[in-house]
Scaffold this motif. Structure first.
Motif, PDB file in Angstrom:
ATOM      1  N   LEU A 338       0.828  -1.204   0.000  1.00  0.00           N
ATOM      2  CA  LEU A 338       0.000   0.000   0.000  1.00  0.00           C
ATOM      3  C   LEU A 338       0.866   1.258   0.000  1.00  0.00           C
ATOM      4  O   LEU A 338       0.615   2.203  -0.752  1.00  0.00           O
ATOM      5  N   GLN A 339       1.890   1.261   0.844  1.00  0.00           N
ATOM      6  CA  GLN A 339       2.685   2.486   1.025  1.00  0.00           C
ATOM      7  C   GLN A 339       3.723   2.675  -0.088  1.00  0.00           C
ATOM      8  O   GLN A 339       3.970   3.800  -0.524  1.00  0.00           O
ATOM      9  N   HIS A 340       4.320   1.571  -0.539  1.00  0.00           N
ATOM     10  CA  HIS A 340       5.402   1.678  -1.514  1.00  0.00           C
ATOM     11  C   HIS A 340       4.889   1.611  -2.956  1.00  0.00           C
ATOM     12  O   HIS A 340       5.163   2.487  -3.776  1.00  0.00           O
ATOM     13  N   ASP A 341       4.114   0.573  -3.263  1.00  0.00           N
ATOM     14  CA  ASP A 341       3.655   0.381  -4.640  1.00  0.00           C
ATOM     15  C   ASP A 341       2.491   1.305  -4.998  1.00  0.00           C
ATOM     16  O   ASP A 341       2.439   1.850  -6.106  1.00  0.00           O
ATOM     17  N   LEU A 342       1.541   1.446  -4.070  1.00  0.00           N
ATOM     18  CA  LEU A 342       0.390   2.317  -4.337  1.00  0.00           C
ATOM     19  C   LEU A 342       0.601   3.741  -3.821  1.00  0.00           C
ATOM     20  O   LEU A 342      -0.270   4.598  -3.999  1.00  0.00           O
ATOM     21  N   CYS A 343       1.732   3.984  -3.186  1.00  0.00           N
ATOM     22  CA  CYS A 343       2.107   5.341  -2.730  1.00  0.00           C
ATOM     23  C   CYS A 343       1.025   5.996  -1.890  1.00  0.00           C
ATOM     24  O   CYS A 343       0.776   7.199  -2.003  1.00  0.00           O
ATOM     25  N   CYS A 344       0.359   5.197  -1.071  1.00  0.00           N
ATOM     26  CA  CYS A 344      -0.626   5.737  -0.133  1.00  0.00           C
ATOM     27  C   CYS A 344      -0.056   5.558   1.269  1.00  0.00           C
ATOM     28  O   CYS A 344      -0.011   4.435   1.794  1.00  0.00           O
ATOM     29  N   ARG A 345       0.398   6.658   1.856  1.00  0.00           N
ATOM     30  CA  ARG A 345       1.122   6.570   3.127  1.00  0.00           C
ATOM     31  C   ARG A 345       0.315   7.127   4.284  1.00  0.00           C
ATOM     32  O   ARG A 345      -0.393   8.123   4.138  1.00  0.00           O
ATOM     33  N   LYS A 346       0.465   6.456   5.424  1.00  0.00           N
ATOM     34  CA  LYS A 346      -0.126   6.938   6.676  1.00  0.00           C
ATOM     35  C   LYS A 346       1.043   7.172   7.623  1.00  0.00           C
ATOM     36  O   LYS A 346       1.718   6.211   8.032  1.00  0.00           O
ATOM     37  N   PRO A 347       1.340   8.428   7.948  1.00  0.00           N
ATOM     38  CA  PRO A 347       2.538   8.725   8.742  1.00  0.00           C
ATOM     39  C   PRO A 347       2.640   7.946  10.055  1.00  0.00           C
ATOM     40  O   PRO A 347       3.738   7.581  10.470  1.00  0.00           O
ATOM     41  N   ASP A 348       1.514   7.660  10.689  1.00  0.00           N
ATOM     42  CA  ASP A 348       1.567   6.978  11.986  1.00  0.00           C
ATOM     43  C   ASP A 348       1.177   5.506  11.896  1.00  0.00           C
ATOM     44  O   ASP A 348       0.725   4.907  12.876  1.00  0.00           O
ATOM     45  N   ILE A 349       1.368   4.895  10.747  1.00  0.00           N
ATOM     46  CA  ILE A 349       0.901   3.522  10.537  1.00  0.00           C
ATOM     47  C   ILE A 349       1.543   2.531  11.514  1.00  0.00           C
ATOM     48  O   ILE A 349       0.932   1.540  11.908  1.00  0.00           O
ATOM     49  N   LYS A 350       2.776   2.818  11.951  1.00  0.00           N
ATOM     50  CA  LYS A 350       3.486   1.883  12.847  1.00  0.00           C
ATOM     51  C   LYS A 350       2.888   1.850  14.252  1.00  0.00           C
ATOM     52  O   LYS A 350       3.202   0.965  15.045  1.00  0.00           O
ATOM     53  N   THR A 351       2.037   2.818  14.548  1.00  0.00           N
ATOM     54  CA  THR A 351       1.416   2.838  15.880  1.00  0.00           C
ATOM     55  C   THR A 351       0.173   1.952  15.948  1.00  0.00           C
ATOM     56  O   THR A 351      -0.377   1.742  17.026  1.00  0.00           O
TER      57      THR A 351
END
Length: 506
Positions: A338-351
């Motif tokens: 989602l974050q790398h291939d589709l370039c849709c990032r959630k800054p706090d995803i690791k939480t």
């Protein structure tokens, strides 16, 4: 206050009072600028597949076409060609009779090169009793232009671009619409040899389009061994928008509320009505003769292959998420996709805890998907590729127009000016979910990304509102992939003299 007559008009159009009030509120507040993170580039968000990957994507599309899937080509074709002839209308109104500007001189110097020349010559003989060359030798230039633009002649000043003759061939000439029939046969036909093409047209031109299809489709069906399913729709009256005066009060003509077409973003409704798995979208004037179609076809196949490859991966993950049988490592793999291939990032995803992450991934992966061709920036106007913030705090790929960017902000203006690519309206879209159900595309529109422009009616100034652009705000909440395509796949015809460029000559 709305009169009874106003309410009847709204009812006829299918527009609710609430819808009109929301539009009036936008005139007061304006539309907010989008918050940008960066211009998309090859380093950030634009895919440039290597040779091996290109072959894999081409094979993926070829394999997909063998399956029992409905593939469609969607062509917005309602725009009148009047702007294409703006310079020639100006010549008609000018206080001089001989070609004066470089544009006018080029037009007459190369008039034999236009695909519509033979038709123009015939109407000149009919209307003026003289052929084009004779009229030009007698310096009767304006008669030639009148027979090209006006109803008494070819009526090109009032017809849509799709019905104009663009290209010459040994066996005759082709309109822009015919070139789309050919393209459709070359990259959408699968084993069943069906070619589905949908044109959005103006109501007054439906008959002309239908007649041309009836005449020409059998010719191309035999030429390419395909069966055409050609359909048409018009922009819905319910997508018209209220106009206002300069004080943001409803604009009226003879006491009646005045509405204007809501722009090409309104066509998301037409797209939403289609029954198809995959839809190609391309402007009606961006076509080339057969001798140059190889790259166009190759890169249409390529971006379609990228779409179905990414879509199949998303579908696989969605099926797993639905079962609830996933590991932490598998969720991490999905998040990377989602974050790398589709370039849709959630800054706090690791939480996020695993359960929260699974819910988030399901929501983001289960959306319509589009792949957009991007060409290197050569100063053409048009939407640019950006990484922008969404209302939910995520960052994703978006196509933005300059009006959506705060140009008073030096940093944002610099991002726009230094953009390496722009969008030539070259899209392929997946509009069904992993279970084969059609998405409701209207749920993925960002309504706060419209446009307000100043127009006039009968000499009075007004403000007009356009819905979020079809490939801008109307597809804001889609999963998006940008792929670099060559500049030679972008050959729009914005003025009649563009038809004189080498890429439009036989």
């Amino acid at each position: 206050m709305l009169t009874q007559e106003d309410k009847v008009l709204l009812g006829k159009k299918g527009i609710t009072e609430q819808q009109m009030q929301e539009e009036l509120a936008y005139f007061e507040s304006g539309f907010p600028y989008l918050k940008l993170e960066a211009a998309a580039s090859i380093e950030r968000g634009i895919l440039v597949p290597e040779e091996k990957a290109v072959e894999e994507y081409l094979n993926a599309w070829n394999t997909y076409k063998q399956a029992d899937k409905k593939i469609m080509k969607f062509v917005p074709a309602s725009g009148a060609a009047s702007r294409m002839f703006k310079n020639m209308f100006a010549f008609m109104d000018a206080d001089y009779n001989d070609p004066h500007t470089d544009f006018e001189k080029d037009f007459f110097a190369h008039i034999h090169c236009f695909a519509f020349y033979e038709d123009l010559n015939k109407v000149c003989i009919k209307n003026e009793g003289k052929d084009v060359d004779t009229l030009i030798s007698e310096k009767n230039y304006k008669a030639v232009v009148a027979d090209m633009l006006q109803e008494k002649g070819l009526n090109y000043g009032n017809l849509p671009k799709g019905l104009l003759k663009f290209h010459n061939y040994e066996k005759g000439s082709r309109t822009a619409m015919e070139e789309h029939l050919v393209e459709g046969a070359l990259y959408t036909a699968g084993t069943n040899r069906e070619v589905n093409i949908h044109f959005t047209v103006s109501s007054e031109h439906v008959k002309l389009f239908t007649e041309l299809v009836k005449e020409k489709a059998p010719i191309y069906a035999a030429m390419f061994d395909v069966n055409y399913n050609i359909s048409f729709s018009i922009q819905k009256p319910s997508t018209d928008t209220i106009a206002v005066d300069m004080e943001n009060k409803p604009f009226r003509v003879d006491g009646k509320l005045f509405f204007r077409p809501g722009g090409h973003g309104s066509l998301i409704e037409n797209l939403n009505d289609l029954d198809a798995d995959i839809v190609f979208i391309k402007n009606v004037d961006n076509v080339v003769p057969d001798k140059l179609k190889d790259d166009t076809v190759k890169y249409k196949n390529l971006i379609a292959g990228v779409l179905v490859s990414y879509q199949q991966k998303a579908f696989k993950y969605l099926n797993i998420l639905e079962t609830g049988k996933y590991t932490h490592d598998l969720l991490a793999e999905m998040a990377h996709f989602l974050q790398h291939d589709l370039c849709c990032r959630k800054p706090d995803i690791k939480t996020l805890e695993d359960t929260e992450l699974a819910i988030y991934l399901y929501k983001k992966l289960n959306r319509p998907m589009r792949v957009c061709g991007m060409v290197k920036n050569v100063g053409e106007p048009g939407g640019g590729p950006f990484l922008a913030y969404n209302p939910d705090g995520t960052i994703s790929l978006q196509i933005l127009e300059s009006s959506q960017i705060e140009m008073n902000d030096v940093e944002k203006k610099s991002m726009f000016q230094k953009g390496t690519h722009f969008n030539p309206v070259d899209l392929v879209c997946g509009i069904k979910d992993y279970k084969g159900n059609a998405f409701n595309l209207l749920q993925y529109v960002d309504k706060s990304t419209g446009f307000i422009s100043q127009k006039s009616k009968d000499g009075r100034d007004l403000k007009a509102l356009e819905h979020p652009g079809l490939w801008n705000g109307s597809m804001s909440d889609w999963n998006t992939i940008f792929v670099e395509v060559p500049l030679n796949t972008f050959n729009p015809v914005k003025t009649v003299n563009d038809l004189l460029h080498p890429q439009h000559q036989g």
